[in-house]
Design a protein around this motif. Structure first.
Motif: not given
Ligand code: HEM
Length: 412
Positions: A59, A66, A84, A99, A237, A241-242, A244, A288, A313, A346-348, A359-360, A364
């Motif tokens: 990071y 990216r 993004v 976001f 975006n 994911p919402i 998901a 990632t 991750l 888990p989400q980065g 962002a989410g 979540t």
């Molecule tokens: C990026 C996981 C839910 C919006 C990411 C990344 C991961 C991730 C692993 C990439 C981190 C990285 O590359 O460093 C998850 C998981 C979720 C989830 C497991 C569960 C369902 C959400 C939700 C939203 C969201 C609910 C929006 C409301 C985004 C966005 C990015 C992102 C916009 C890109 C951020 C960037 O590139 O700066 N997510 N996410 N995600 N997520 Fe989630």
């Protein structure tokens, strides 16, 4: 003097990745007894990393970028083009701020309220067995459309469930499912582009505080509106994911079944710890990807500009150096947890605003917390006999039965 990276022999290991799924990086890290090694994936050299210090390295914006990191087939299904995820530097900061400006306390409170309403509407009059995964996708689609301010008729919500789901359910597939996901993306993007155009022409009236309006009028660093297609990609975006989050909801129900004492802890008010452990314990995003921004040396290892680099991750969330008994589901481990941007990812990892951390993540957490509270405190139900197994080489993994519940009663 530079040290040679542990190197996996062979021309390409993409098939092993599909076979070993979430364990791909851990298996090799164990074999080489190293948290960093080199392999070949999708026809190119790839460095793999696992662990806290390694996440910290990954990071570092000076060292990684990216641009062109996500494979084309993932862009055509999961992410979309020009979003993004693939931006760097100033472009990324502006887009990410678009976001993050939605993630205020008020907006989070509102989404918790929506989720509670939609679960009530959907389950309070359920007569028969309920497939929790399908129910969650439906509930979350309605929540996502309401929260982003995308206008819809009831039947449309029913329909978009499947299109949104295709984008994350088949992102890693090959063949017909991959093509179905591409068609779903195309269809969803066209629909959203049309809406954005109407917002800009003021031919529809939408809530100005919601994502549809905000994204439609957002300006890039040059002061220009985003291309229609980019707005559609970024709206997806949020929407995709919402929906998901249904995967985590399914695993949360599985944990309630497998660990009844843990489920009891939710009723005692520890829902947040419970869902943090769900996010740590169960598989979702395997890794990632980024590319080396410029040549540098780290721990005597040479990183060459342009090299694809993957951060594990799942493996970092199961790293025995960080987590005691990593393969045990134990929500109490989060009781006195101080937070750490690089060990629980888990989400980065890293930072939200200047990094690519999800962002989410707050949404979540809130949606999961609200959901496990609802399933523990508002209704009672049974688990009929079913196949609860899930496979660590399916990405994303999901219990075979989708989790079925029966005898749903409202708790008075
Ligand atoms: C990026 C996981 C839910 C919006 C990411 C990344 C991961 C991730 C692993 C990439 C981190 C990285 O590359 O460093 C998850 C998981 C979720 C989830 C497991 C569960 C369902 C959400 C939700 C939203 C969201 C609910 C929006 C409301 C985004 C966005 C990015 C992102 C916009 C890109 C951020 C960037 O590139 O700066 N997510 N996410 N995600 N997520 Fe989630």
């Amino acid at each position: 003097d530079h040290q040679q990276l542990p190197q996996e022999k062979g021309l390409d290991h993409t098939l092993d990745l599909l076979k070993e799924g979430y364990y791909f990086i851990m298996n090799r890290s164990n074999k080489f007894d190293s948290r960093i090694f080199e392999t070949r994936l999708l026809g190119e050299k790839a460095i793999c990393l696992v662990g806290e210090q390694e996440a910290k390295l990954f990071y570092d914006n000076e060292k990684f970028q990216r641009k062109n990191a996500a494979p084309g087939r993932i862009q055509k299904t999961l992410f979309g083009k020009g979003g993004v995820q693939g931006l760097d530097n100033l472009d990324h900061r502006y887009r990410k701020a678009m976001f993050m400006s939605l993630m205020t306390a008020d907006k989070l409170e509102e989404i918790r309220q929506f989720i509670r309403e939609e679960w009530k509407n959907h389950l309070f009059d359920a007569q028969n067995d309920v497939n929790v995964y399908e129910a969650a996708k439906y509930v979350l689609t309605r929540v996502a459309l309401r929260w982003t301010g995308v206008p819809f008729q009831k039947e449309e919500a029913d329909q978009w469930v499947d299109e949104f789901s295709d984008l994350f359910e088949h992102a890693a597939d090959v063949g017909p499912k991959h093509w179905k996901a591409r068609r779903s993306r195309q269809k969803a993007e066209e629909w959203l582009e049309d809406l954005v155009q109407q917002v800009r022409k003021e031919t529809i009236n939408v809530d100005q505080n919601r994502a549809l309006y905000q994204f439609s009028l957002h300006k890039d660093p040059n002061g220009e509106l985003l291309k229609l297609n980019i707005v559609a990609v970024e709206l997806l975006n949020l929407l995709r994911p919402i929906v998901a989050i249904a995967i985590y909801i399914d695993f949360a129900l599985l944990a309630m079944y497998d660990y009844p004492a843990e489920a009891e802890r939710i009723r005692e008010g520890n829902g947040r710890e419970f869902i943090q452990e769900v996010r740590r314990f169960y598989p979702f995003f395997p890794f990632t990807a980024a590319r080396v921004k410029q040549d540098f040396t780290w721990n005597n290892y040479e990183f060459k500009k342009g090299t694809l680099t993957l951060l594990d991750l799942y493996g970092t969330n199961h790293d025995p150096v960080i987590w005691e008994d990593p393969n045990r589901f134990k929500s109490e481990r989060f009781q006195n947890w101080q937070g750490n941007p690089f060990s629980f990812i888990p989400q980065g990892g890293g930072e939200f605003d200047i990094g690519h951390r999800c962002a989410g993540e707050w949404i979540t957490i809130d949606i999961l917390h609200e959901t496990v509270d609802f399933f523990s405190k508002e209704i009672s139900f049974d688990f009929p006999e079913q196949d609860f197994d899930y496979s660590m080489n399916d990405i994303p993994a999901l219990p075979q039965s989708n989790i079925i519940i029966t005898n749903i009663q409202i708790i008075q």
